[in-house]
Design a protein around this motif. Structure first.
Motif, PDB file in Angstrom:
ATOM      1  N   THR A   1       0.752  -1.243  -0.176  1.00  7.65           N
ATOM      2  CA  THR A   1      -0.022  -0.042  -0.068  1.00  7.65           C
ATOM      3  C   THR A   1       0.709   1.398   0.072  1.00  7.65           C
ATOM      4  O   THR A   1       0.489   2.199  -0.774  1.00  7.65           O
ATOM      5  N   ASP A   2       1.898   1.213   0.651  1.00  7.13           N
ATOM      6  CA  ASP A   2       2.620   2.430   0.822  1.00  7.13           C
ATOM      7  C   ASP A   2       4.103   2.536   0.050  1.00  7.13           C
ATOM      8  O   ASP A   2       4.981   3.139   0.266  1.00  7.13           O
ATOM      9  N   ASP A   3       4.185   1.547  -1.110  1.00  9.96           N
ATOM     10  CA  ASP A   3       5.325   1.549  -1.709  1.00  9.96           C
ATOM     11  C   ASP A   3       5.640   2.736  -2.757  1.00  9.96           C
ATOM     12  O   ASP A   3       6.712   2.745  -3.268  1.00  9.96           O
ATOM     13  N   ARG A   4       4.822   3.656  -2.772  1.00 11.05           N
ATOM     14  CA  ARG A   4       5.164   4.926  -3.532  1.00 11.05           C
ATOM     15  C   ARG A   4       5.246   4.646  -5.033  1.00 11.05           C
ATOM     16  O   ARG A   4       5.682   5.611  -5.884  1.00 11.05           O
ATOM     17  N   LEU A   5       4.994   3.347  -5.703  1.00 16.49           N
ATOM     18  CA  LEU A   5       5.205   3.299  -7.143  1.00 16.49           C
ATOM     19  C   LEU A   5       3.766   3.609  -7.537  1.00 16.49           C
ATOM     20  O   LEU A   5       2.823   3.440  -7.362  1.00 16.49           O
ATOM     21  N   ARG A   6       3.929   4.500  -8.660  1.00 16.72           N
ATOM     22  CA  ARG A   6       2.608   5.335  -9.176  1.00 16.72           C
ATOM     23  C   ARG A   6       2.557   4.884 -10.686  1.00 16.72           C
ATOM     24  O   ARG A   6       3.610   5.004 -11.183  1.00 16.72           O
ATOM     25  N   LYS A   7       1.451   4.711 -11.195  1.00 16.28           N
ATOM     26  CA  LYS A   7       1.217   4.558 -12.587  1.00 16.28           C
ATOM     27  C   LYS A   7       1.452   5.729 -13.594  1.00 16.28           C
ATOM     28  O   LYS A   7       1.122   6.951 -12.846  1.00 16.28           O
ATOM     29  N   PRO A   8       2.136   5.869 -14.664  1.00 12.65           N
ATOM     30  CA  PRO A   8       2.582   7.168 -15.152  1.00 12.65           C
ATOM     31  C   PRO A   8       1.177   7.684 -16.130  1.00 12.65           C
ATOM     32  O   PRO A   8       1.660   8.549 -16.905  1.00 12.65           O
ATOM     33  N   TRP A   9       0.088   7.383 -15.763  1.00 12.88           N
ATOM     34  CA  TRP A   9      -1.183   7.754 -16.517  1.00 12.88           C
ATOM     35  C   TRP A   9      -2.321   8.039 -15.455  1.00 12.88           C
ATOM     36  O   TRP A   9      -2.200   7.325 -14.588  1.00 12.88           O
ATOM     37  N   ASP A  10      -3.206   8.833 -15.717  1.00 15.88           N
ATOM     38  CA  ASP A  10      -4.558   8.960 -15.274  1.00 15.88           C
ATOM     39  C   ASP A  10      -5.485   8.293 -15.887  1.00 15.88           C
ATOM     40  O   ASP A  10      -5.677   8.471 -17.253  1.00 15.88           O
ATOM     41  N   MET A  11      -6.466   7.904 -15.170  1.00 17.27           N
ATOM     42  CA  MET A  11      -7.778   7.135 -15.860  1.00 17.27           C
ATOM     43  C   MET A  11      -8.642   8.276 -16.358  1.00 17.27           C
ATOM     44  O   MET A  11      -9.023   9.269 -15.427  1.00 17.27           O
ATOM     45  N   THR A  12      -8.760   8.295 -17.675  1.00 16.88           N
ATOM     46  CA  THR A  12      -9.965   9.048 -18.073  1.00 16.88           C
ATOM     47  C   THR A  12     -10.674   8.424 -19.213  1.00 16.88           C
ATOM     48  O   THR A  12     -10.401   7.498 -19.616  1.00 16.88           O
ATOM     49  N   PRO A  13     -12.160   9.098 -19.247  1.00 15.71           N
ATOM     50  CA  PRO A  13     -13.068   8.246 -20.074  1.00 15.71           C
ATOM     51  C   PRO A  13     -12.580   8.762 -21.437  1.00 15.71           C
ATOM     52  O   PRO A  13     -11.903   9.758 -21.820  1.00 15.71           O
ATOM     53  N   GLY A  14     -12.616   7.456 -22.301  1.00 16.04           N
ATOM     54  CA  GLY A  14     -12.340   7.590 -23.934  1.00 16.04           C
ATOM     55  C   GLY A  14     -13.459   8.673 -24.419  1.00 16.04           C
ATOM     56  O   GLY A  14     -14.700   8.839 -23.976  1.00 16.04           O
ATOM     57  N   ASP A  15     -12.967   9.303 -25.670  1.00 19.70           N
ATOM     58  CA  ASP A  15     -14.046  10.035 -26.310  1.00 19.70           C
ATOM     59  C   ASP A  15     -14.941   8.887 -27.277  1.00 19.70           C
ATOM     60  O   ASP A  15     -14.075   8.191 -28.174  1.00 19.70           O
ATOM     61  N   PRO A  16     -16.205   9.106 -27.032  1.00 17.79           N
ATOM     62  CA  PRO A  16     -16.995   7.970 -27.649  1.00 17.79           C
ATOM     63  C   PRO A  16     -16.814   7.990 -29.120  1.00 17.79           C
ATOM     64  O   PRO A  16     -16.745   6.990 -29.947  1.00 17.79           O
TER      65      PRO A  16
END
Length: 87
Positions: A60-75
């Motif tokens: 939980t506290d490993d500080r590894l973060r994904k390099p993107w943010d989840m955003t909805p796709g353009d339909p």
């Protein structure tokens, strides 16, 4: 085995082994989770062009973060992608 020449049998063998290794890591390291990913080509963050699968033990506290943010796709864009890919 390279990412472009692997066979379905290769893929099954890698997945079976990755499950075994992930289970062993989970038993030995008291993990909160596991991130598993595979990268292809330079734009996919691959530096050595061969097939490899990453099993990353997570806490939980490993500080590894994904390099993107989840955003909805353009339909509209997704509809075009769907047409290009097929049924």
């Amino acid at each position: 085995m390279t990412s472009g020449t692997s066979t379905p049998e290769d893929g099954r063998a890698v997945w079976t082994l990755s499950q075994e290794v992930a289970a062993l890591l989970g038993e030995r390291l008291d993990l909160d989770g596991m991130t598993i990913f595979q990268a292809n080509r330079k734009s996919g963050w691959q530096h050595v062009f061969h097939f490899h699968l990453h099993l990353v033990p997570r806490w939980t506290d490993d500080r590894l973060r994904k390099p993107w943010d989840m955003t909805p796709g353009d339909p509209a864009h997704l509809t075009g992608d769907r047409r290009e890919i097929g049924p």
